[in-house]
Enzyme design. Structure first.
Site, PDB file in Angstrom:
ATOM      1  CG  HIS A 136      -0.475   0.083   2.523  1.00  0.00           C
ATOM      2  ND1 HIS A 136      -0.140   1.273   3.111  1.00  0.00           N
ATOM      3  CD2 HIS A 136      -0.219  -0.861   3.442  1.00  0.00           C
ATOM      4  CE1 HIS A 136       0.301   1.043   4.347  1.00  0.00           C
ATOM      5  NE2 HIS A 136       0.266  -0.236   4.569  1.00  0.00           N
ATOM      6  CG  ASP A 184       2.613   0.403   7.741  1.00  0.00           C
ATOM      7  OD1 ASP A 184       2.159  -0.115   6.712  1.00  0.00           O
ATOM      8  OD2 ASP A 184       1.903   0.713   8.713  1.00  0.00           O
ATOM      9  CD  GLU A 234      -3.310  -1.147   5.588  1.00  0.00           C
ATOM     10  OE1 GLU A 234      -3.606  -2.079   6.340  1.00  0.00           O
ATOM     11  OE2 GLU A 234      -2.680  -0.157   6.001  1.00  0.00           O
ATOM     12  CD  GLU A 235      -1.330   2.491   7.569  1.00  0.00           C
ATOM     13  OE1 GLU A 235      -2.047   2.017   8.464  1.00  0.00           O
ATOM     14  OE2 GLU A 235      -0.143   2.154   7.401  1.00  0.00           O
ATOM     15  CG  ASP A 281       1.015  -3.614   5.015  1.00  0.00           C
ATOM     16  OD1 ASP A 281       1.915  -2.822   5.387  1.00  0.00           O
ATOM     17  OD2 ASP A 281      -0.181  -3.469   5.284  1.00  0.00           O
ATOM     18  CG  HIS A 301       0.660   2.837  12.458  1.00  0.00           C
ATOM     19  ND1 HIS A 301      -0.564   2.342  12.847  1.00  0.00           N
ATOM     20  CD2 HIS A 301       0.878   2.344  11.215  1.00  0.00           C
ATOM     21  CE1 HIS A 301      -1.062   1.578  11.878  1.00  0.00           C
ATOM     22  NE2 HIS A 301      -0.197   1.564  10.891  1.00  0.00           N
TER      23      HIS A 301
END
Ligand SMILES: [Zn+2]
Length: 457
Positions: free
Chosen positions: A279, A291, A325-326, A353, A424
């Site tokens: 992603h 990520d 995606e997030e 991912d 994140h």
């Protein structure tokens, strides 16, 4: 180069071979040579690491609705064309648009606590929010605890006894994903959540939180693990301690984004698809290196490796960089909807991912549930590269919807021990990606694609 599936010892043709290899042995010798070439190609003079540097450093904060997300999508399209994709399409997708606004502030008395607003949260009221804090270890505890007018503090750590850290993440994730909405239903005015990490440091981890329609949204933020521990200690000393929160986020109307869909048509089965992808979006406060910039560039690298080896896939090779995606999964939903409308057959949909760390194996899923067992027959080919795990799974977030349409899905499984140090956070940056581990991951993906392309699953 199509490698014949029934190769015999070439010396037979010259009349000097003592024996003819069985098809399986010959196949596996050919496959072993091909995997060696794939890894050699990934590990020598690959442009992928420099491409990763450019993607992460030119386009940080690729959150849905951001300029950098769309700029990175156009950059990726150009890179795919340059790498040799025959066709690149941008599939329009409407995505949620949430913005953090000015940096959040969370204070225990006059002590600042390292915090990040959770994605999707509302702002605090004008002038901020100050309230007493109730520490809970689970969502269930909301039923037996009076949280009316309080800030609920979910502080259950990830379970460190899980060896696969993703399992520990899933086990604690309800506190972030649903905790604030559940707390709101019970009358809480704000929510704080212990960061989803096994690290003990002052780095807060954001991530999405959602509210079902009709549930009042309350301001919600993640605390670093050290801040969470400090708050927990302070509450033991003074159960009436108060916390002040100032969150400045905003919701906007949905925004136009795109999935990047690139293809090289298959030489024998053009209507059957092998998908590799990741992603392209990331959280707003980060370069989103592990990520999931790594997964995107590794997917493009699969195409580059095949081009470099002059290998023309028998099935159509499709590289998909999913958007959103997030905080919405809209890209994955739009892609699987399109695939269903077109009756597309995905013989493999492989997503990466889980970070750009050393590859350990794959998770695989198909409707009959035997894909991981089928893939495990190739374990001897992968073992020299440290890849030994073939386990049942559902691929990754973006490819998992394809499972319901009969696809075989897979996810690369890198070593998981460090992923949640960065996940994140503002420190998920390019410099945290080890060049060799990243290249090995791309080679692992290309190897699985090659084997499925040659032999099916
Ligand atoms: Zn991700």
């Amino acid at each position: 180069v199509r490698i014949p599936s029934s190769l015999v010892c070439s010396a037979v043709l010259a009349g000097i071979c003592q024996f003819t290899l069985g098809a399986t042995e010959a196949e596996s010798a050919t496959d072993a040579r091909m995997l060696r070439q794939i890894f050699d190609t990934a590990l020598t003079s690959s442009p992928a690491y420099d491409q990763l540097r450019e993607l992460t450093q030119k386009f940080p904060g690729r959150l849905s609705g951001s300029k950098n997300l769309e700029a990175s999508i156009h950059w990726s399209r150009d890179l795919l064309l340059k790498t040799g994709a025959e066709h690149v399409e941008l599939q329009p997708v409407m995505v949620p648009h949430w913005e953090r606004g000015a940096p959040e502030r969370v204070h225990l008395g006059d002590r600042p606590l390292a915090a990040l607003a959770l994605g999707g949260t509302v702002a605090t009221p004008e002038g901020g929010l100050t309230a007493e804090v109730v520490e809970l270890q689970s969502l269930d505890a909301l039923v037996t605890t009076d949280v009316q007018g309080k800030i609920v503090f979910f502080n259950r750590p990830m379970d460190p006894t899980h060896i696969a850290t993703g399992t520990a993440y899933s086990g604690a994730g309800d506190q972030r994903g649903r905790g604030p909405a559940e707390a709101a239903k019970h009358g809480a005015v704000g929510a704080l959540v212990r960061s989803l990490t096994l690290s003990l440091d002052d780095i807060p981890h954001t991530g999405n939180t959602s509210s079902p329609p009709g549930v009042k949204r309350i301001p919600a933020a993640a605390l670093s693990t050290l801040a969470a521990n400090a708050l927990s200690e302070a509450l033991k000393a003074n159960p009436h301690a108060t916390v002040s929160m100032q969150l400045n986020s905003r919701w906007h109307d949905d925004s136009l984004s795109h999935n990047v869909i690139a293809e090289v048509k298959g030489s024998e089965f053009p209507e059957k698809i092998i998908l590799v992808g990741g992603h392209i979006d990331s959280w707003d406060i980060t370069e989103g290196a592990h990520d999931d910039a790594t997964g995107c560039i590794q997917s493009i690298e699969v195409l580059r490796i095949f081009k470099a080896l002059n290998y023309a896939p028998r099935h159509t090779l499709r590289i998909v960089l999913f958007t959103n995606e997030e905080n919405g999964m809209r890209g994955a939903i739009a892609y699987s909807t399109r695939a269903k409308e077109r009756n597309e057959v995905h013989v493999l949909a492989l997503e990466t991912d889980s970070g750009g760390f050393q590859p350990r194996g794959f998770n695989l899923g198909n409707p009959t549930g035997n894909a991981h067992l089928r893939a495990a027959r190739w374990a001897p080919l992968f073992t020299p590269y440290g890849i030994t795990v073939f386990q049942k799974g559902t691929g990754g977030v973006d490819v998992s919807p394809l499972l319901a349409h009969g696809a075989t899905v897979a996810g690369l499984m890198p070593d998981s021990q460090r992923y949640f140090d960065y996940h994140h956070t503002a420190i998920d940056t390019f410099d945290k990606v080890n060049k060799r581990e990243f290249e090995l991951g791309a080679a692992a993906m290309a190897s699985l694609v090659y084997l499925v392309d040659q032999h099916g699953l």
